[in-house]
Design a protein around this motif. Structure first.
Motif: not given
Ligand SMILES: Nc1ncnc2c1ncn2[C@@H]1O[C@H](COP(=O)(O)OP(=O)(O)OP(=O)(O)O)[C@@H](O)[C@H]1O
Length: 131
Positions: A76, A79, A22-24, A83, A26-30
């Motif tokens: 936020t 972002l 989940a963190f991975r 999206s 999210a960081f990829s999206g950021f």
């Protein structure tokens, strides 16, 4: 024949791997948004300047809370705006009135948070810069 994958059990509590994943993502999206969105790059640069100014002026705890909430809120909004843009481009590559409204409303959310943040910035730093 198409491979049928089992549907994940969503009632299962997040395990270590899933949480890390989940963190991975999210960081990829950021990272994607930061790489592609000029406005987000500007927000990050301004956030850096504001935090540096906050350290310089020695903000109190409440002022830091306000600044951090504003940075988080604006980031936020940006972002989510990104999206919405990607989704609209996917679902409606041709001109469509409702696609226009979706993008414009998402952009308005960014404007709203940026204006609120600007007001907080003036209230927090204004007296210090003036005095
Ligand atoms: N498929 C569409 N149908 C109707 N209007 C659209 C469509 N795509 C974009 N628009 C209009 O053009 C404007 C700009 O859209 P665009 O996708 O270029 O977003 P942007 O705000 O410029 O984002 P970016 O930060 O990527 O530059 C939207 O706010 C909307 O009014």
């Amino acid at each position: 024949m198409t491979e049928v994958r089992p549907i994940p059990d969503e009632s299962r509590p997040l395990g270590r791997t899933t949480l890390l994943n989940a963190f991975r993502v999210a960081f990829s999206g950021f990272a994607y948004a930061l790489r592609t969105q000029r406005n987000l790059q500007i927000h990050v640069a301004i956030a850096g300047i504001v935090v540096t100014a906050g350290l310089f002026f020695g903000l109190n705890r409440l002022e830091w809370c306000l600044i951090i909430v504003c940075i988080g809120l604006t980031g936020t909004a940006e972002l989510l705006n990104t999206s919405v843009e990607v989704l609209v481009d996917l679902l409606s590559p041709e001109y469509h009135e409702r696609a226009r409204v979706a993008k414009d409303v998402a952009a308005a959310a960014v404007l709203c948070s940026a204006l609120a943040s600007a007001v907080v910035g003036v209230l927090v730093f204004g007296p210090r810069l003036a005095g």
